[in-house]
Scaffold this motif. Structure first.
Motif, PDB file in Angstrom:
ATOM      1  N   GLY A 260      39.560  40.712  51.756  1.00  0.00           N
ATOM      2  CA  GLY A 260      40.590  40.287  51.233  1.00  0.00           C
ATOM      3  C   GLY A 260      40.465  38.801  51.009  1.00  0.00           C
ATOM      4  N   ALA A 261      40.352  38.659  52.164  1.00  0.00           N
ATOM      5  CA  ALA A 261      40.318  36.704  52.406  1.00  0.00           C
ATOM      6  C   ALA A 261      38.387  36.605  51.707  1.00  0.00           C
ATOM      7  CB  ALA A 261      39.958  36.804  54.045  1.00  0.00           C
ATOM      8  N   ALA A 262      37.482  37.322  51.878  1.00  0.00           N
ATOM      9  CA  ALA A 262      36.359  36.586  50.890  1.00  0.00           C
ATOM     10  C   ALA A 262      36.993  36.731  49.454  1.00  0.00           C
ATOM     11  CB  ALA A 262      35.431  37.910  51.258  1.00  0.00           C
ATOM     12  N   ALA A 263      37.412  37.289  48.889  1.00  0.00           N
ATOM     13  CA  ALA A 263      37.921  37.645  47.454  1.00  0.00           C
ATOM     14  C   ALA A 263      39.086  35.655  46.647  1.00  0.00           C
ATOM     15  CB  ALA A 263      38.381  38.390  46.675  1.00  0.00           C
ATOM     16  N   LEU A 264      39.754  36.132  48.202  1.00  0.00           N
ATOM     17  CA  LEU A 264      40.576  34.091  48.235  1.00  0.00           C
ATOM     18  C   LEU A 264      39.983  33.218  48.177  1.00  0.00           C
ATOM     19  CD1 LEU A 264      43.374  33.475  47.495  1.00  0.00           C
ATOM     20  CD2 LEU A 264      43.702  33.464  49.722  1.00  0.00           C
ATOM     21  N   ALA A 265      38.273  32.978  48.930  1.00  0.00           N
ATOM     22  CA  ALA A 265      38.063  32.009  49.403  1.00  0.00           C
ATOM     23  C   ALA A 265      36.867  31.870  47.937  1.00  0.00           C
ATOM     24  CB  ALA A 265      36.858  32.268  50.607  1.00  0.00           C
ATOM     25  N   THR A 266      36.353  33.067  47.484  1.00  0.00           N
ATOM     26  CA  THR A 266      35.443  33.055  46.364  1.00  0.00           C
ATOM     27  C   THR A 266      36.409  32.081  45.440  1.00  0.00           C
ATOM     28  OG1 THR A 266      34.475  35.501  47.028  1.00  0.00           O
ATOM     29  CG2 THR A 266      34.653  34.176  44.632  1.00  0.00           C
ATOM     30  N   PHE A 267      38.076  32.727  45.370  1.00  0.00           N
ATOM     31  CA  PHE A 267      38.435  31.987  44.382  1.00  0.00           C
ATOM     32  C   PHE A 267      38.691  30.334  44.412  1.00  0.00           C
ATOM     33  CE2 PHE A 267      43.059  30.366  43.698  1.00  0.00           C
ATOM     34  CZ  PHE A 267      43.060  30.614  42.158  1.00  0.00           C
ATOM     35  N   SER A 268      39.156  30.475  45.786  1.00  0.00           N
ATOM     36  CA  SER A 268      39.342  28.970  46.405  1.00  0.00           C
ATOM     37  C   SER A 268      38.073  27.431  45.619  1.00  0.00           C
ATOM     38  CB  SER A 268      39.884  28.464  47.280  1.00  0.00           C
ATOM     39  OG  SER A 268      40.791  29.527  48.164  1.00  0.00           O
ATOM     40  N   VAL A 269      36.835  28.070  45.954  1.00  0.00           N
ATOM     41  CA  VAL A 269      35.692  27.812  45.883  1.00  0.00           C
ATOM     42  C   VAL A 269      35.000  27.295  44.347  1.00  0.00           C
ATOM     43  CG1 VAL A 269      33.199  28.115  46.491  1.00  0.00           C
ATOM     44  CG2 VAL A 269      34.647  27.976  48.150  1.00  0.00           C
ATOM     45  N   ALA A 270      35.378  28.319  43.448  1.00  0.00           N
ATOM     46  CA  ALA A 270      35.356  28.406  42.057  1.00  0.00           C
ATOM     47  C   ALA A 270      36.935  27.259  41.399  1.00  0.00           C
ATOM     48  CB  ALA A 270      35.436  29.785  41.249  1.00  0.00           C
ATOM     49  N   MET A 271      37.654  27.265  42.232  1.00  0.00           N
ATOM     50  CA  MET A 271      38.292  26.544  41.844  1.00  0.00           C
ATOM     51  C   MET A 271      38.183  25.155  41.809  1.00  0.00           C
ATOM     52  SD  MET A 271      42.591  26.694  42.244  1.00  0.00           S
ATOM     53  CE  MET A 271      42.561  26.398  43.254  1.00  0.00           C
ATOM     54  N   THR A 272      37.646  24.805  43.009  1.00  0.00           N
ATOM     55  CA  THR A 272      37.682  23.349  43.319  1.00  0.00           C
ATOM     56  C   THR A 272      36.077  22.483  43.241  1.00  0.00           C
ATOM     57  OG1 THR A 272      38.273  23.695  45.940  1.00  0.00           O
ATOM     58  CG2 THR A 272      36.397  22.146  45.659  1.00  0.00           C
ATOM     59  N   VAL A 273      35.016  23.924  42.533  1.00  0.00           N
ATOM     60  CA  VAL A 273      33.757  23.821  41.886  1.00  0.00           C
ATOM     61  C   VAL A 273      34.442  22.964  40.878  1.00  0.00           C
ATOM     62  CG1 VAL A 273      31.940  23.826  40.835  1.00  0.00           C
ATOM     63  CG2 VAL A 273      32.268  24.591  43.398  1.00  0.00           C
ATOM     64  N   VAL A 274      35.007  24.025  39.852  1.00  0.00           N
ATOM     65  CA  VAL A 274      35.155  23.148  38.434  1.00  0.00           C
ATOM     66  C   VAL A 274      35.759  21.612  38.423  1.00  0.00           C
ATOM     67  CG1 VAL A 274      35.901  23.956  36.118  1.00  0.00           C
ATOM     68  CG2 VAL A 274      35.325  25.497  37.561  1.00  0.00           C
ATOM     69  N   ARG A 275      36.710  21.386  39.903  1.00  0.00           N
ATOM     70  CA  ARG A 275      37.536  20.702  39.220  1.00  0.00           C
ATOM     71  C   ARG A 275      36.694  19.568  39.673  1.00  0.00           C
ATOM     72  NH1 ARG A 275      43.585  22.030  42.530  1.00  0.00           N
ATOM     73  NH2 ARG A 275      44.647  22.906  40.705  1.00  0.00           N
ATOM     74  N   LEU A 276      35.550  19.511  40.879  1.00  0.00           N
ATOM     75  CA  LEU A 276      34.703  18.522  41.536  1.00  0.00           C
ATOM     76  C   LEU A 276      33.688  18.073  39.920  1.00  0.00           C
ATOM     77  CD1 LEU A 276      33.539  19.466  44.554  1.00  0.00           C
ATOM     78  CD2 LEU A 276      34.313  16.904  43.751  1.00  0.00           C
ATOM     79  N   PHE A 277      33.853  19.138  39.228  1.00  0.00           N
ATOM     80  CA  PHE A 277      32.213  18.755  38.083  1.00  0.00           C
ATOM     81  C   PHE A 277      32.375  18.917  36.394  1.00  0.00           C
ATOM     82  CE2 PHE A 277      30.123  20.310  41.991  1.00  0.00           C
ATOM     83  CZ  PHE A 277      29.488  18.908  42.934  1.00  0.00           C
ATOM     84  N   GLY A 278      33.842  19.561  36.763  1.00  0.00           N
ATOM     85  CA  GLY A 278      34.663  19.561  34.864  1.00  0.00           C
ATOM     86  C   GLY A 278      34.786  18.048  34.372  1.00  0.00           C
ATOM     87  N   GLY A 279      34.946  17.263  34.979  1.00  0.00           N
ATOM     88  CA  GLY A 279      34.959  16.339  33.989  1.00  0.00           C
ATOM     89  C   GLY A 279      35.050  15.719  32.926  1.00  0.00           C
ATOM     90  N   PRO A 280      32.916  16.123  33.263  1.00  0.00           N
ATOM     91  CA  PRO A 280      32.659  15.777  31.877  1.00  0.00           C
ATOM     92  C   PRO A 280      32.384  16.514  30.990  1.00  0.00           C
ATOM     93  CG  PRO A 280      31.036  15.215  33.591  1.00  0.00           C
ATOM     94  CD  PRO A 280      32.645  15.938  34.488  1.00  0.00           C
ATOM     95  N   LEU A 281      33.027  18.256  31.105  1.00  0.00           N
ATOM     96  CA  LEU A 281      33.199  18.675  29.746  1.00  0.00           C
ATOM     97  C   LEU A 281      34.488  18.621  29.132  1.00  0.00           C
ATOM     98  CD1 LEU A 281      32.141  21.914  31.547  1.00  0.00           C
ATOM     99  CD2 LEU A 281      31.265  21.325  30.377  1.00  0.00           C
ATOM    100  N   VAL A 282      35.101  17.724  29.810  1.00  0.00           N
ATOM    101  CA  VAL A 282      36.469  17.187  28.960  1.00  0.00           C
ATOM    102  C   VAL A 282      36.448  16.072  28.037  1.00  0.00           C
ATOM    103  CG1 VAL A 282      38.761  16.592  29.553  1.00  0.00           C
ATOM    104  CG2 VAL A 282      37.514  18.463  31.227  1.00  0.00           C
TER     105      VAL A 282
END
Length: 407
Positions: A260-282
């Protein structure tokens, strides 16, 4: 003062706002990491802790709602200094009330200052970040929100370390309060000495009462509420994951607390990565297209999480959920600030709607889940994510003639 900034001034300004986002996340994780110790030291039960959390949430909403009035009176530069010092004092009082004084009322006062300061700062730092984004001419606001996430990770890590080292809440809180106070002064010294976000032409700066009137006008604009719906749907998705995803994996999918904790970490990492690198897509495809794709991704991820036949599918679902929920809030903030002269008012109004969902949504989901089960309750998030996508047209950038007519 001329509105033009030198390269050095701009870089210092941008670094200061990155640091402010990080400090806000640091403060929140400091509180969250010591909640069990605070509860034990004050001898309160879960219901009383719930009241404390509710009080902090309400004070945060008050801070968000009143921040345009503060900015209209003081400007963003001084306002951010005052609000950072306020929540630094709140962190310190929480620590003093927990161990040194053993006083629940002192902790309550600390939580009120903490909520008010962080709530008000949230609008101000986002207004400043959108002003930086507009000067750069490319999408960078999600990166600022990633720095907030970094702050929470750092704060949680420090909290875990100091618990292991035997530090009590008072020592920990006073240390972080001092760090935030120093950061506040350092950031204040590097933010331009003018109101870039509120007043692009300082020589024609209107009276603060006129700016107060502008702050209230935002609540009469339909676009504010449409953006609020975009942010509400993604705030529900993010807040619901933070509070219920791990439990859903552990109990409803029967995978246990560790996964359960690992799945939450997966969610958090995925969200943070997109926030870091999603700007050019926008910048490449535009806010509306990106928001609609992410809304579909979020809805699909949550739906897969509900129906997942095995644990690997749960982790794929958690990643899709995090990706989908990543940019709704920052892009909603960015859209609300399209017109710099009305940025504070519109960001405050849209953020208030989003934060009510972020703070109030998880308890509502918890109440409903008692009656129909957690996984069934998550269908609500699927619907809200879809609504966010349907209303994402409101995030389309204002054309110049629209800015003039809106003025």
């Amino acid at each position: 003062m001329d509105t033009a900034l030198t390269r050095s001034q701009f870089v210092r300004w941008r670094a200061a706002i990155f640091a402010i986002f990080l400090a806000s996340g640091l403060s929140i994780a400091t509180w969250a990491s010591r909640v069990p110790d605070i509860k034990a030291a004050l001898h309160v039960d879960n219901a009383q802790m719930g009241v404390l959390l509710l009080g902090m949430g309400v004070s945060s909403i008050v801070g968000i709602s009143t921040s345009p009035a503060v900015m209209a009176r003081t400007g963003a530069r001084l306002g951010m200094l005052v609000t950072m010092l306020s929540f630094a004092a709140g962190v310190g009082l929480i620590g003093l009330g927990t161990n040194v004084l053993g006083s629940l009322p002192v902790v309550i006062v600390g939580l009120v200052l903490f909520g008010l300061g962080n709530g008000s700062l949230d609008v101000m730092m986002n207004v400043e970040a959108t002003a930086i984004e507009q000067q750069m001419g490319k999408t960078i606001l999600p990166v600022f929100h990633a720095f907030f996430s970094f702050g929470t990770v750092i704060g949680a890590g420090i909290g875990a370390l100091l618990v292991q080292l035997g530090w009590n809440v008072s020592a920990h809180a006073l240390l972080i309060a001092a760090v935030i106070a120093v950061l506040a002064v350092a950031c204040w010294a590097n933010v331009p000495n003018r109101e870039e976000a509120l007043d692009p032409q300082p020589a024609q700066k209107p009276h603060w009462r006129e700016r107060m009137h502008t702050a209230l006008e935002a609540w009469r604009e339909p676009r504010t509420y449409f953006l609020g719906i975009v942010m509400l749907g993604m705030s529900f998705a993010e807040g619901g994951a933070n509070d219920w995803l791990a439990l859903g994996v552990s109990e409803d999918h029967g995978a246990g607390p560790a996964l359960g904790a690992a799945a939450l970490a997966t969610f958090s990492v995925a969200m943070t990565v997109v926030r870091l690198f999603g700007g050019p897509l926008v910048d490449r495809f535009g806010r509306v297209v990106v928001l609609r794709v992410l809304a579909i991704t979020a809805a699909g991820g949550i739906l897969l999480f509900i129906l997942a036949p095995s644990t690997p599918f749960v982790f794929v679902a958690a990643a899709l959920w995090g990706i989908g929920a990543s940019l709704g809030f920052p892009l909603g903030m960015s859209a609300a600030a399209d017109d710099p002269a009305k940025a504070a008012a519109r960001v405050s109004a849209a953020a208030t709607i989003g934060y009510i969902a972020f703070l109030g949504g998880p308890p509502v989901l918890g109440f409903i889940s008692n009656h129909i089960g957690l996984l069934n309750t998550l269908y609500i998030l699927v619907v809200l994510a879809a609504l966010s996508g349907l209303f994402s047209g409101a995030a389309r950038p204002l054309r110049e003639h629209e800015k003039v007519s809106a003025s």
